[in-house]
Design a protein around this motif. Structure first.
Motif, PDB file in Angstrom:
ATOM      1  N   THR A 262       3.002 -25.367   5.506  1.00  0.00           N
ATOM      2  CA  THR A 262       4.161 -25.897   5.992  1.00  0.00           C
ATOM      3  C   THR A 262       4.641 -26.772   4.882  1.00  0.00           C
ATOM      4  OG1 THR A 262       2.927 -27.523   7.139  1.00  0.00           O
ATOM      5  CG2 THR A 262       3.633 -25.777   8.251  1.00  0.00           C
ATOM      6  N   SER A 263       3.824 -27.253   4.176  1.00  0.00           N
ATOM      7  CA  SER A 263       4.182 -28.451   3.291  1.00  0.00           C
ATOM      8  C   SER A 263       5.150 -27.377   1.850  1.00  0.00           C
ATOM      9  CB  SER A 263       3.072 -29.077   2.348  1.00  0.00           C
ATOM     10  OG  SER A 263       3.304 -29.884   1.309  1.00  0.00           O
ATOM     11  N   ILE A 264       4.305 -26.304   1.825  1.00  0.00           N
ATOM     12  CA  ILE A 264       4.944 -25.294   0.583  1.00  0.00           C
ATOM     13  C   ILE A 264       6.346 -25.107   1.109  1.00  0.00           C
ATOM     14  CG2 ILE A 264       4.792 -23.010  -0.337  1.00  0.00           C
ATOM     15  CD1 ILE A 264       1.687 -23.643  -0.405  1.00  0.00           C
ATOM     16  N   LEU A 265       6.191 -24.461   2.312  1.00  0.00           N
ATOM     17  CA  LEU A 265       7.823 -23.937   2.905  1.00  0.00           C
ATOM     18  C   LEU A 265       8.919 -24.989   3.135  1.00  0.00           C
ATOM     19  CD1 LEU A 265       6.423 -21.498   5.809  1.00  0.00           C
ATOM     20  CD2 LEU A 265       7.267 -20.973   3.558  1.00  0.00           C
ATOM     21  N   THR A 266       8.446 -26.075   3.549  1.00  0.00           N
ATOM     22  CA  THR A 266       9.300 -27.393   3.713  1.00  0.00           C
ATOM     23  C   THR A 266       9.883 -27.867   2.086  1.00  0.00           C
ATOM     24  OG1 THR A 266       8.302 -28.290   5.569  1.00  0.00           O
ATOM     25  CG2 THR A 266       9.675 -29.674   4.444  1.00  0.00           C
ATOM     26  N   GLY A 267       9.032 -27.607   1.143  1.00  0.00           N
ATOM     27  CA  GLY A 267       9.321 -27.944  -0.044  1.00  0.00           C
ATOM     28  C   GLY A 267      10.377 -27.291  -0.586  1.00  0.00           C
ATOM     29  N   PHE A 296      -5.112 -16.872  10.536  1.00  0.00           N
ATOM     30  CA  PHE A 296      -3.946 -17.524  10.457  1.00  0.00           C
ATOM     31  C   PHE A 296      -3.852 -18.786   9.625  1.00  0.00           C
ATOM     32  CE2 PHE A 296      -3.891 -15.553  14.424  1.00  0.00           C
ATOM     33  CZ  PHE A 296      -2.656 -15.023  14.627  1.00  0.00           C
ATOM     34  N   PRO A 297      -2.979 -19.113   8.942  1.00  0.00           N
ATOM     35  CA  PRO A 297      -1.317 -18.747   9.453  1.00  0.00           C
ATOM     36  C   PRO A 297      -0.907 -17.542   8.706  1.00  0.00           C
ATOM     37  CG  PRO A 297      -1.318 -20.407   7.303  1.00  0.00           C
ATOM     38  CD  PRO A 297      -2.566 -20.161   7.921  1.00  0.00           C
ATOM     39  N   GLN A 298       0.199 -17.030   9.568  1.00  0.00           N
ATOM     40  CA  GLN A 298       0.931 -15.745   8.989  1.00  0.00           C
ATOM     41  C   GLN A 298       2.457 -15.926   8.828  1.00  0.00           C
ATOM     42  OE1 GLN A 298      -0.025 -12.319  11.511  1.00  0.00           O
ATOM     43  NE2 GLN A 298      -2.336 -12.585  11.873  1.00  0.00           N
ATOM     44  N   LEU A 299       2.928 -15.621   7.763  1.00  0.00           N
ATOM     45  CA  LEU A 299       4.264 -15.878   7.424  1.00  0.00           C
ATOM     46  C   LEU A 299       5.078 -14.228   7.511  1.00  0.00           C
ATOM     47  CD1 LEU A 299       6.486 -17.549   6.612  1.00  0.00           C
ATOM     48  CD2 LEU A 299       6.002 -17.017   4.330  1.00  0.00           C
ATOM     49  N   GLY A 308      -0.759 -14.605   4.350  1.00  0.00           N
ATOM     50  CA  GLY A 308      -1.071 -15.751   4.803  1.00  0.00           C
ATOM     51  C   GLY A 308      -1.091 -17.055   3.695  1.00  0.00           C
ATOM     52  N   LEU A 309      -1.627 -17.862   3.693  1.00  0.00           N
ATOM     53  CA  LEU A 309      -1.636 -19.293   2.562  1.00  0.00           C
ATOM     54  C   LEU A 309      -1.941 -18.793   1.062  1.00  0.00           C
ATOM     55  CD1 LEU A 309      -1.462 -21.999   1.800  1.00  0.00           C
ATOM     56  CD2 LEU A 309      -3.657 -22.437   2.487  1.00  0.00           C
ATOM     57  N   ASP A 310      -2.819 -17.702   1.075  1.00  0.00           N
ATOM     58  CA  ASP A 310      -3.044 -17.547  -0.383  1.00  0.00           C
ATOM     59  C   ASP A 310      -1.977 -16.917  -1.226  1.00  0.00           C
ATOM     60  OD1 ASP A 310      -5.636 -18.630  -0.323  1.00  0.00           O
ATOM     61  OD2 ASP A 310      -6.542 -16.581   0.016  1.00  0.00           O
ATOM     62  N   ILE A 311      -1.386 -15.727  -0.099  1.00  0.00           N
ATOM     63  CA  ILE A 311      -0.110 -15.168  -0.760  1.00  0.00           C
ATOM     64  C   ILE A 311       1.003 -15.934  -0.973  1.00  0.00           C
ATOM     65  CG2 ILE A 311       1.706 -13.143  -0.094  1.00  0.00           C
ATOM     66  CD1 ILE A 311      -1.236 -12.208  -0.625  1.00  0.00           C
ATOM     67  N   VAL A 312       1.308 -17.053  -0.015  1.00  0.00           N
ATOM     68  CA  VAL A 312       2.396 -17.851  -0.170  1.00  0.00           C
ATOM     69  C   VAL A 312       1.930 -18.684  -1.500  1.00  0.00           C
ATOM     70  CG1 VAL A 312       3.537 -19.838   0.800  1.00  0.00           C
ATOM     71  CG2 VAL A 312       2.902 -17.946   2.401  1.00  0.00           C
ATOM     72  N   LYS A 313       0.974 -19.075  -1.687  1.00  0.00           N
ATOM     73  CA  LYS A 313       0.700 -19.940  -2.781  1.00  0.00           C
ATOM     74  C   LYS A 313       0.888 -18.855  -4.248  1.00  0.00           C
ATOM     75  CE  LYS A 313      -2.998 -23.225  -1.734  1.00  0.00           C
ATOM     76  NZ  LYS A 313      -4.363 -23.574  -1.760  1.00  0.00           N
ATOM     77  N   GLU A 314       0.486 -17.811  -4.188  1.00  0.00           N
ATOM     78  CA  GLU A 314       0.811 -17.028  -5.417  1.00  0.00           C
ATOM     79  C   GLU A 314       2.292 -16.905  -5.692  1.00  0.00           C
ATOM     80  OE1 GLU A 314      -1.164 -13.314  -4.872  1.00  0.00           O
ATOM     81  OE2 GLU A 314      -3.110 -14.064  -4.747  1.00  0.00           O
ATOM     82  N   LEU A 315       3.172 -16.780  -4.666  1.00  0.00           N
ATOM     83  CA  LEU A 315       4.468 -16.447  -4.683  1.00  0.00           C
ATOM     84  C   LEU A 315       5.161 -17.835  -5.016  1.00  0.00           C
ATOM     85  CD1 LEU A 315       5.086 -14.457  -1.311  1.00  0.00           C
ATOM     86  CD2 LEU A 315       5.641 -13.514  -3.516  1.00  0.00           C
ATOM     87  N   GLN A 316       4.596 -18.725  -4.624  1.00  0.00           N
ATOM     88  CA  GLN A 316       5.200 -20.142  -5.091  1.00  0.00           C
ATOM     89  C   GLN A 316       4.889 -20.143  -6.541  1.00  0.00           C
ATOM     90  OE1 GLN A 316       3.008 -23.724  -4.168  1.00  0.00           O
ATOM     91  NE2 GLN A 316       4.693 -24.663  -4.181  1.00  0.00           N
ATOM     92  N   GLU A 317       3.806 -20.033  -7.098  1.00  0.00           N
ATOM     93  CA  GLU A 317       3.366 -20.363  -8.395  1.00  0.00           C
ATOM     94  C   GLU A 317       4.095 -19.205  -9.334  1.00  0.00           C
ATOM     95  OE1 GLU A 317      -0.712 -19.622  -8.236  1.00  0.00           O
ATOM     96  OE2 GLU A 317      -1.193 -21.523  -7.250  1.00  0.00           O
TER      97      GLU A 317
END
Length: 326
Positions: A262-267, A296-299, A308-317
């Motif tokens: 949620t911190s990543i998405l809010t950012g 979970f979480p699932q986006l 999940g979180l790992d995929i979202v982190k990779e997309l952010q990076e």
């Protein structure tokens, strides 16, 4: 762990509290992902050796949200001390000296409750407000003795069996786990017995009324029918262009992974919607199978699983996250 009782259900917790009539119960609200909780479990074991007359138990705060909500658990670890079925003290955080001090004080049978500073006590919810919230928690709410899995009286068992047979969509509240609600709802609704059935916040009645509606053929029109699980999951997934299934909410995440995502998405500054899977076991378990994603979480974006979180982190990076969410 030796000396610690692991509470696995609301019913188990009720049995633990029942035993506080003649003694002290110390409850550790914990989470698997928090290392300080593991450390405090060790402290509880040592305290149990010293205070053999005191019961010590653990509750997985995320797995039993009904109990966590009852005691206003906002973070882990939190320790609740119960005597005579009432909370007499609490401690937020991993403070070993303070926990030791509180246990020693309340283990004394003549001890008086320690009054916390007013600012640190959770505000007591007005009973009528609480009852309104429970009655309106779902389109159809049953106030019963026990749970779907373990009904504690014949009337509750018969009622839930009838509604299940008719594929009625309902949620339940165990009035045996909250004496304030049990007594207060009788006066609030002017209905002295249980079970009680509410639809859209209005009292329908008890088992006899439901049986009459069923016999007259009016039950299907009076109570909401259960939606097919796959249809329900599809509706939730597409409720918003960006949909996050998490533990807790963005303002009060209930696990470290949910807090981070949620911190990543809010950012990103972009809008997204969330669903708290701790509040709905059917969705929590069903979505794992539906999406073939076990954690979970699932986006989801536009109805499609991102991960999940790992995929979202990779997309952010990689700089791809913002464009994908747009």
């Amino acid at each position: 762990m030796a000396g610690l009782i692991s509470v696995k259900s609301v019913e188990d917790f009720g049995k633990e509290v029942d035993q506080t009539v003649s003694g002290l119960l110390v409850v550790h609200f914990r989470a698997q992902w928090a290392p300080q909780c593991e450390q405090m479990d060790g402290v509880m074991v040592e305290l149990a050796k010293e205070h053999t007359q005191v019961r010590f138990s653990t509750v997985e705060a995320e797995e039993l949200p009904e109990i966590s909500k009852q005691y206003s658990i906002a973070a882990v670890p939190t320790f609740i001390l119960i005597k005579g079925k009432n909370e007499v003290d609490r401690l937020d955080g991993a403070n070993v000296p303070e926990l030791t001090k509180k246990v020693k004080h309340h283990a004394d049978p003549n001890a008086s409750p320690v009054m916390l500073p007013a600012s640190s006590q959770p505000p007591k919810e007005d009973l009528n407000t609480k009852l309104k919230g429970l009655i309106n928690a779902a389109p159809c709410v049953l106030f019963v003795k026990g749970s779907r899995q373990e009904p504690r009286c014949g009337f509750s068992r018969t009622l839930m069996g009838l509604l299940d047979e008719r594929k009625i969509d309902y949620s339940t509240f165990d009035i045996l786990g909250d004496e304030e609600v049990r007594q207060g709802l009788k006066k609030y609704s002017d209905w002295p017995t249980y079970p009680q059935v509410y639809v859209n916040g209005e009292l329908i009645g008890g088992l006899d009324i439901i049986k009459e509606l069923d016999a007259s053929g009016e039950l299907d029109q009076s109570l909401p029918k259960k939606q097919d699980l796959d249809d329900r999951l599809k509706a939730l997934i597409t409720r918003s262009p960006v949909m996050l299934f998490m533990k807790g909410s963005p303002g009060e995440p209930k696990c470290g992974f949910s807090r981070t995502i949620t911190s990543i998405l809010t950012g990103t500054g972009l809008k997204y919607d969330t669903f708290d899977i701790l509040q709905d076991q059917e969705v929590r378990q069903g979505l794992k199978t539906y999406s073939n994603w076990p954690t979970f979480p699932q986006l989801y974006v536009s109805g499609e699983l991102v991960g999940g979180l790992d995929i979202v982190k990779e997309l952010q990076e990689s700089g791809e996250l913002a464009s994908m969410l747009e």
